[in-house]
Scaffold this motif. Structure first.
Motif, PDB file in Angstrom:
ATOM      1  N   GLU A 169       0.824  -1.213   0.000  1.00 29.95           N
ATOM      2  CA  GLU A 169       0.000   0.000   0.000  1.00 29.95           C
ATOM      3  C   GLU A 169       0.855   1.258   0.000  1.00 29.95           C
ATOM      4  O   GLU A 169       0.482   2.273  -0.603  1.00 29.95           O
ATOM      5  CB  GLU A 169      -0.956  -0.003   1.191  1.00 29.95           C
ATOM      6  CG  GLU A 169      -2.033  -1.070   1.115  1.00 29.95           C
ATOM      7  CD  GLU A 169      -2.790  -1.051  -0.203  1.00 29.95           C
ATOM      8  OE1 GLU A 169      -3.174   0.048  -0.659  1.00 29.95           O
ATOM      9  OE2 GLU A 169      -2.981  -2.121  -0.791  1.00 29.95           O
ATOM     10  N   VAL A 172       1.935   1.815  -3.558  1.00 27.49           N
ATOM     11  CA  VAL A 172       0.807   2.321  -4.344  1.00 27.49           C
ATOM     12  C   VAL A 172       0.527   3.786  -4.007  1.00 27.49           C
ATOM     13  O   VAL A 172       0.317   4.621  -4.896  1.00 27.49           O
ATOM     14  CB  VAL A 172      -0.452   1.460  -4.114  1.00 27.49           C
ATOM     15  CG1 VAL A 172      -1.673   2.105  -4.779  1.00 27.49           C
ATOM     16  CG2 VAL A 172      -0.248   0.056  -4.661  1.00 27.49           C
ATOM     17  N   ASN A 176       0.582   7.121  -6.358  1.00 25.14           N
ATOM     18  CA  ASN A 176      -0.518   8.091  -6.488  1.00 25.14           C
ATOM     19  C   ASN A 176      -0.045   9.518  -6.204  1.00 25.14           C
ATOM     20  O   ASN A 176      -0.454  10.468  -6.881  1.00 25.14           O
ATOM     21  CB  ASN A 176      -1.651   7.717  -5.535  1.00 25.14           C
ATOM     22  CG  ASN A 176      -2.402   6.480  -5.990  1.00 25.14           C
ATOM     23  OD1 ASN A 176      -2.498   6.203  -7.179  1.00 25.14           O
ATOM     24  ND2 ASN A 176      -2.924   5.717  -5.049  1.00 25.14           N
ATOM     25  N   HIS A 201      -2.370  -7.035  -7.760  1.00 25.34           N
ATOM     26  CA  HIS A 201      -2.947  -5.867  -7.090  1.00 25.34           C
ATOM     27  C   HIS A 201      -3.607  -4.941  -8.122  1.00 25.34           C
ATOM     28  O   HIS A 201      -2.917  -4.305  -8.925  1.00 25.34           O
ATOM     29  CB  HIS A 201      -1.853  -5.102  -6.343  1.00 25.34           C
ATOM     30  CG  HIS A 201      -2.363  -4.189  -5.285  1.00 25.34           C
ATOM     31  ND1 HIS A 201      -3.129  -3.068  -5.570  1.00 25.34           N
ATOM     32  CD2 HIS A 201      -2.247  -4.229  -3.934  1.00 25.34           C
ATOM     33  CE1 HIS A 201      -3.429  -2.457  -4.445  1.00 25.34           C
ATOM     34  NE2 HIS A 201      -2.904  -3.136  -3.431  1.00 25.34           N
ATOM     35  N   ASN A 203      -5.140  -1.988  -7.948  1.00 22.35           N
ATOM     36  CA  ASN A 203      -4.816  -0.560  -7.877  1.00 22.35           C
ATOM     37  C   ASN A 203      -3.458  -0.258  -8.483  1.00 22.35           C
ATOM     38  O   ASN A 203      -3.274   0.779  -9.128  1.00 22.35           O
ATOM     39  CB  ASN A 203      -4.847  -0.086  -6.421  1.00 22.35           C
ATOM     40  CG  ASN A 203      -6.249   0.077  -5.891  1.00 22.35           C
ATOM     41  OD1 ASN A 203      -7.125   0.575  -6.573  1.00 22.35           O
ATOM     42  ND2 ASN A 203      -6.480  -0.364  -4.671  1.00 22.35           N
ATOM     43  N   SER A 206      -3.804  -0.503 -12.293  1.00 24.76           N
ATOM     44  CA  SER A 206      -4.571   0.632 -12.805  1.00 24.76           C
ATOM     45  C   SER A 206      -3.737   1.914 -12.756  1.00 24.76           C
ATOM     46  O   SER A 206      -3.734   2.709 -13.697  1.00 24.76           O
ATOM     47  CB  SER A 206      -5.860   0.800 -11.999  1.00 24.76           C
ATOM     48  OG  SER A 206      -6.629   1.868 -12.513  1.00 24.76           O
ATOM     49  N   GLY A 207      -3.030   2.105 -11.637  1.00 26.78           N
ATOM     50  CA  GLY A 207      -2.179   3.282 -11.515  1.00 26.78           C
ATOM     51  C   GLY A 207      -1.074   3.293 -12.560  1.00 26.78           C
ATOM     52  O   GLY A 207      -0.776   4.335 -13.163  1.00 26.78           O
ATOM     53  N   ALA A 228      -5.979  -5.014 -14.322  1.00 29.92           N
ATOM     54  CA  ALA A 228      -6.718  -4.563 -13.142  1.00 29.92           C
ATOM     55  C   ALA A 228      -8.124  -5.152 -13.124  1.00 29.92           C
ATOM     56  O   ALA A 228      -8.609  -5.630 -12.097  1.00 29.92           O
ATOM     57  CB  ALA A 228      -6.775  -3.035 -13.114  1.00 29.92           C
ATOM     58  N   PHE A 235     -13.822  -3.744 -10.828  1.00 33.01           N
ATOM     59  CA  PHE A 235     -12.963  -2.588 -10.573  1.00 33.01           C
ATOM     60  C   PHE A 235     -13.374  -1.429 -11.482  1.00 33.01           C
ATOM     61  O   PHE A 235     -13.275  -1.498 -12.690  1.00 33.01           O
ATOM     62  CB  PHE A 235     -11.501  -2.980 -10.836  1.00 33.01           C
ATOM     63  CG  PHE A 235     -10.491  -1.980 -10.311  1.00 33.01           C
ATOM     64  CD1 PHE A 235     -10.311  -1.819  -8.944  1.00 33.01           C
ATOM     65  CD2 PHE A 235      -9.734  -1.214 -11.173  1.00 33.01           C
ATOM     66  CE1 PHE A 235      -9.383  -0.925  -8.465  1.00 33.01           C
ATOM     67  CE2 PHE A 235      -8.805  -0.302 -10.693  1.00 33.01           C
ATOM     68  CZ  PHE A 235      -8.626  -0.163  -9.328  1.00 33.01           C
TER      69      PHE A 235
END
Length: 236
Positions: A169, A172, A176, A201, A203, A206-207, A228, A235
């Protein structure tokens, strides 16, 4: 009997634990800890209203038992009653200022109510209570980024990673924050670090796709967004 019931609870055998705690309460109706544990069991089983009643009974029998206030606060939070949750977490922290769990939950309640400065200050206290746990720093980083304090957010996430380099996290969140700063290159590196640790994962994929699109790599971006969706079909 209480120890047997508690052992079932710790093993996540909820139906058996419920029956065992009810038996303890039948024999000892004024056992505050048994009511508290039964409330926690019922909450885990989704029976929130009955869980609240049991937890309130625990508090009535022993108002100074901090854990009952944590459980009641969590039950209120699950129902979206954040103002009531906040008061319970405040009480729990007042009763036991050294409780990492209570302090973390209080920070969460402040954050959910948009009181970001209070939330960050509370997470700082949690970090002091347990200097080895990365979670307060993870949470602080997110909130600092919401305040556009990007460098502070980056430092908080980096501290989380110093404590646990495999903290997905935090990677991630760093991605972000770098993305919000407009630093696509660093964001890509952070999302890829997350994917190396947790390949599934959503996120992180997608990121990464978001940043690849910023860099003009439409094909790569689409591939990451498909991953994702594959790993989490709903999602958004």
């Amino acid at each position: 009997d209480f120890q047997k019931a508690d052992a079932l609870y710790k093993k996540l055998k909820m139906k058996e634990a419920e029956a065992a705690f009810r038996e303890v309460i039948r024999k000892e109706p004024d056992n505050a800890r048994a009511h508290q544990r039964l409330g926690a069991v019922l909450g885990a089983m989704g029976e929130e209203e009955t869980a609240i009643l049991e937890t309130k009974q625990s508090i009535k029998l022993d108002p100074k038992y901090f854990l009952s206030h944590i459980i009641l606060g969590q039950l209120y939070a699950n129902q979206g009653k954040m103002d009531q949750a906040l008061e319970e977490f405040k009480t729990a922290v007042a009763l036991k200022p050294t409780s990492f769990r209570a302090t973390q939950d209080l920070g969460f309640a402040y954050a959910q109510m948009g009181k970001l400065d209070d939330a960050i200050a509370t997470y700082r206290k949690a970090a002091q209570i347990d200097a080895k746990d990365p979670r307060p720093h993870i949470n602080m980083g997110v909130l600092m980024a919401q305040q556009n304090k990007f460098q502070d957010g980056i430092k908080a996430e980096e501290e989380a990673l110093r404590l646990d380099s495999n903290c997905v996290e935090a990677h991630v969140n760093l991605g972000n924050i770098y993305a919000e700063q407009g630093n696509a290159e660093r964001a890509v590196d952070s999302f890829r670090d997350a994917i190396r640790i947790a390949p599934n994962h959503p996120n992180a994929h997608s990121g990464l796709g978001w940043m690849l699109a910023k860099q003009g790599d439409a094909k790569g971006a689409q591939a990451e967004q498909r991953k994702a969706i594959k790993y989490q079909p709903n999602f958004g």
